[in-house]
Scaffold this active site. Structure first.
Site, PDB file in Angstrom:
ATOM      1  N   ASN A 145       1.097  -1.296   0.469  1.00 27.12           N
ATOM      2  CA  ASN A 145       0.402  -0.511   0.180  1.00 27.12           C
ATOM      3  C   ASN A 145       1.173   1.576  -0.222  1.00 27.12           C
ATOM      4  O   ASN A 145       0.085   2.491  -0.347  1.00 27.12           O
ATOM      5  CB  ASN A 145      -0.683   0.325   0.819  1.00 27.12           C
ATOM      6  CG  ASN A 145      -0.162  -0.179   3.023  1.00 27.12           C
ATOM      7  OD1 ASN A 145       0.318  -1.546   2.834  1.00 27.12           O
ATOM      8  ND2 ASN A 145       0.100   1.088   3.962  1.00 27.12           N
ATOM      9  N   LYS A 146       1.855   1.181   0.099  1.00 28.05           N
ATOM     10  CA  LYS A 146       2.661   2.136   0.037  1.00 28.05           C
ATOM     11  C   LYS A 146       4.213   1.947  -0.056  1.00 28.05           C
ATOM     12  O   LYS A 146       4.892   0.827   0.157  1.00 28.05           O
ATOM     13  CB  LYS A 146       3.233   3.235   1.241  1.00 28.05           C
ATOM     14  CG  LYS A 146       3.382   1.587   2.128  1.00 28.05           C
ATOM     15  CD  LYS A 146       3.488   2.942   4.056  1.00 28.05           C
ATOM     16  CE  LYS A 146       3.150   1.822   4.796  1.00 28.05           C
ATOM     17  NZ  LYS A 146       3.275   2.644   6.501  1.00 28.05           N
ATOM     18  N   GLY A 147       5.639   2.779  -0.152  1.00 28.99           N
ATOM     19  CA  GLY A 147       6.350   2.799  -0.328  1.00 28.99           C
ATOM     20  C   GLY A 147       7.314   2.226  -1.390  1.00 28.99           C
ATOM     21  O   GLY A 147       7.016   2.089  -2.390  1.00 28.99           O
ATOM     22  N   TYR A 152      16.063  -6.280  13.754  1.00 28.68           N
ATOM     23  CA  TYR A 152      16.689  -5.389  12.372  1.00 28.68           C
ATOM     24  C   TYR A 152      17.272  -6.508  11.668  1.00 28.68           C
ATOM     25  O   TYR A 152      17.574  -7.188  10.867  1.00 28.68           O
ATOM     26  CB  TYR A 152      16.464  -4.434  11.951  1.00 28.68           C
ATOM     27  CG  TYR A 152      16.085  -4.098  10.638  1.00 28.68           C
ATOM     28  CD1 TYR A 152      14.325  -4.308   9.684  1.00 28.68           C
ATOM     29  CD2 TYR A 152      16.849  -3.275  10.124  1.00 28.68           C
ATOM     30  CE1 TYR A 152      14.266  -4.249   8.740  1.00 28.68           C
ATOM     31  CE2 TYR A 152      16.762  -3.738   8.203  1.00 28.68           C
ATOM     32  CZ  TYR A 152      15.881  -3.103   7.773  1.00 28.68           C
ATOM     33  OH  TYR A 152      15.534  -3.483   6.491  1.00 28.68           O
ATOM     34  N   SER A 174      18.030  -7.012   3.348  1.00 21.13           N
ATOM     35  CA  SER A 174      18.775  -5.750   3.289  1.00 21.13           C
ATOM     36  C   SER A 174      20.137  -6.123   3.779  1.00 21.13           C
ATOM     37  O   SER A 174      20.656  -6.724   4.234  1.00 21.13           O
ATOM     38  CB  SER A 174      18.614  -5.053   4.842  1.00 21.13           C
ATOM     39  OG  SER A 174      19.322  -3.703   4.601  1.00 21.13           O
ATOM     40  N   THR A 228      11.127   6.500   1.973  1.00 17.24           N
ATOM     41  CA  THR A 228      10.281   6.073   2.675  1.00 17.24           C
ATOM     42  C   THR A 228       9.743   6.529   4.076  1.00 17.24           C
ATOM     43  O   THR A 228      10.572   7.186   4.224  1.00 17.24           O
ATOM     44  CB  THR A 228      10.050   4.586   2.336  1.00 17.24           C
ATOM     45  OG1 THR A 228      10.230   3.729   3.140  1.00 17.24           O
ATOM     46  CG2 THR A 228      10.320   4.333   0.974  1.00 17.24           C
ATOM     47  N   ASP A 229       8.675   6.067   4.677  1.00 13.83           N
ATOM     48  CA  ASP A 229       8.692   6.423   5.737  1.00 13.83           C
ATOM     49  C   ASP A 229       9.143   5.744   6.876  1.00 13.83           C
ATOM     50  O   ASP A 229       9.585   5.801   7.393  1.00 13.83           O
ATOM     51  CB  ASP A 229       6.978   6.256   6.111  1.00 13.83           C
ATOM     52  CG  ASP A 229       6.350   4.731   5.815  1.00 13.83           C
ATOM     53  OD1 ASP A 229       7.231   3.954   5.966  1.00 13.83           O
ATOM     54  OD2 ASP A 229       4.986   4.832   5.876  1.00 13.83           O
ATOM     55  N   ASN A 244       7.500  -8.648   0.771  1.00 19.76           N
ATOM     56  CA  ASN A 244       8.166  -7.158   1.061  1.00 19.76           C
ATOM     57  C   ASN A 244       7.596  -6.668   2.077  1.00 19.76           C
ATOM     58  O   ASN A 244       8.233  -5.654   3.124  1.00 19.76           O
ATOM     59  CB  ASN A 244       7.320  -6.701   0.291  1.00 19.76           C
ATOM     60  CG  ASN A 244       7.804  -4.755   0.776  1.00 19.76           C
ATOM     61  OD1 ASN A 244       8.511  -4.197   0.287  1.00 19.76           O
ATOM     62  ND2 ASN A 244       6.267  -3.672   0.962  1.00 19.76           N
TER      63      ASN A 244
END
Length: 241
Positions: free
Chosen positions: A16-18, A164, A148, A199-200, A91
């Site tokens: 929905n984003k990024g 993370y 990442s 992105t956010d 994702n």
């Protein structure tokens, strides 16, 4: 939705984003019908409308990767709508708390680690295993795990984030395990690093656009049948483990 069953279908989680939305747009532009996986109903439908406005086929899939029932329902929605799945892009991901030393290894918040793992690792397993029966019906199925280079034990990039970064290390290892298990099938599994994207997730303070970050995922999602398996890639090629 008979037309959906005549085209290739791609599920993008966190679409929905990024970067997820950019991947969805990129696959939609390449003729895929995109299943927009997202928890938030309003944001999910907004993303579907944006994809359709851009000329892509798209439909929404309610999906919380941390919930077994939600993942099972998502698989049922895709089966009912498309009949199979050609591409899965895992994702959806979170960075986790960083306040009060939550990701300093010497003061690590273990509940915070569990929360990150539940989305970034366990969520990928939940979704992948639920979608494998649908992927097996496709002629050239692809799974792309968004990792990442912070998870690279060789590079050790970025700030110290002891929840993370290890979650992405584990995701890389899982990618290799899936690739080994599926080596004698037509399912090709790889991981990729989108780079440092605005992105956010990064507070929009990064040099790369979501479209640039999405490019490697789109490339791996559309690999030829003799493409690489069980690798870790960015725009420049192979990322060291």
């Amino acid at each position: 939705m008979d037309g959906v069953k005549d085209t290739k279908t791609a599920l993008v989680t966190g679409a929905n984003k990024g970067i997820g939305l950019a991947i969805a747009h990129g696959l939609g532009a390449r003729g895929f019908t995109v299943a927009v996986g997202a928890r938030d109903d309003a944001r999910r439908e907004e993303a579907v409308e944006r994809l359709r406005a851009a000329g892509a086929g798209a439909f929404g899939v309610a999906l919380d990767v941390t919930c077994d029932d939600s993942v099972a329902a998502a698989a049922a929605t895709i089966e009912r709508t498309a009949g199979r799945l050609d591409v899965l892009v895992n994702n959806a991901g979170i960075s986790g708390r960083t306040d009060q030393g939550a990701q300093d290894p010497t003061t690590l918040d273990l509940d915070g680690v569990r929360t990150v793992l539940d989305t970034n690792v366990f969520g990928v397993v939940r979704v992948t295993n639920a979608m494998l029966p649908l992927l097996s019906r496709a002629s050239s199925p692809r799974i792309v795990n968004m990792s990442s280079n912070m998870g690279s034990l060789t590079l050790q990039t970025g700030p110290i984030m002891a929840a993370y970064a290890p979650s992405k290390t584990m995701l890389n290892s899982l990618t290799a395990q899936y690739a080994r298990r599926l080596a004698d099938t037509n399912v090709i599994v790889n991981a990729c690093c989108p780079g440092y994207v605005a992105t956010d997730f990064t507070g929009f303070n990064a040099p790369r656009t979501p479209e640039q970050g999405a490019a490697i995922a789109i490339r791996l999602a559309t690999l030829p049948d003799d493409g690489p398996r069980g690798g870790f890639f960015d725009d420049d090629g192979t990322v060291p483990w």
